[in-house]
Write an enzyme that holds these catalytic residues in place. Structure first.
Site, mmCIF file in Angstrom:
data_model
loop_
_atom_site.group_PDB
_atom_site.id
_atom_site.type_symbol
_atom_site.label_atom_id
_atom_site.label_comp_id
_atom_site.label_asym_id
_atom_site.label_seq_id
_atom_site.Cartn_x
_atom_site.Cartn_y
_atom_site.Cartn_z
ATOM 1 N N GLU A 39 0.608 -1.586 -0.090
ATOM 2 C CA GLU A 39 0.269 0.077 -0.187
ATOM 3 C C GLU A 39 0.611 1.068 -0.328
ATOM 4 O OE1 GLU A 39 -2.538 1.907 3.861
ATOM 5 O OE2 GLU A 39 -3.753 -0.556 2.506
ATOM 6 N N ASP A 40 2.140 1.493 0.908
ATOM 7 C CA ASP A 40 2.268 2.625 1.027
ATOM 8 C C ASP A 40 3.835 2.945 -0.035
ATOM 9 O OD1 ASP A 40 0.308 3.604 2.458
ATOM 10 O OD2 ASP A 40 1.279 3.067 4.611
#
Length: 157
Positions: A39-40
């Site tokens: 996700e990041d």
């Protein structure tokens, strides 16, 4: 969230998971450490599978938000899908929410108003509703830190 090295959040989530499960599930702890990798950091799922195994990759994928969606849609889906997560993914999500809400008590950057902090805690509480029933220790810790976060924004008398 808070102005601290990002690795602190990852380590905190992994430590919460290790403690709550008494370290009995090493793959779960590793997945907790890597929970934001896709996700990041845009780490490819396949890279996680190759380095840490398919079980870890599946768990990380299960707790990953679809970053192509708007922030509001991702938040809505977290609430809606929380109860549908596997038990192991629920443990990671509980620990992640604890860490995120703790950051509110610790003080976020100047762009986080009182209203935004309170809204975030309220939303996290909504997500936790769907995660309950899997780990009483993490659930109690979440309730405590959420109460602390709400108190942290109130004026001292």
């Amino acid at each position: 969230m808070a102005q601290e090295p990002y690795i602190n959040h990852l380590l905190e989530v992994a430590a919460l998971v290790a403690d709550a499960t008494e370290g009995r599930d090493p793959d779960l702890v590793i997945a907790a450490l890597l929970h934001d990798a896709i996700e990041d950091q845009e780490v490819p799922r396949q890279m996680i599978a190759e380095g840490f195994g398919e079980d870890v990759a599946r768990l990380v994928e299960e707790v990953t938000d679809d970053m192509s969606l708007s922030g509001e849609e991702r938040k809505r889906l977290q609430v809606e899908q929380a109860a549908k997560k596997s038990d192991r993914a629920k443990i990671i999500k509980l620990a992640d929410k604890i860490s995120n809400v703790r950051a509110i008590s610790a003080g976020l950057g100047p762009d986080w108003s009182v209203k935004r902090r309170l809204n975030h805690v309220s939303w996290a509480r909504d997500v936790i509703v769907g995660l309950r029933g899997i780990n009483a220790q993490l659930e109690q810790e979440f309730d405590r830190v959420a109460d602390d976060a709400e108190q942290s924004v109130k004026p001292k008398s």
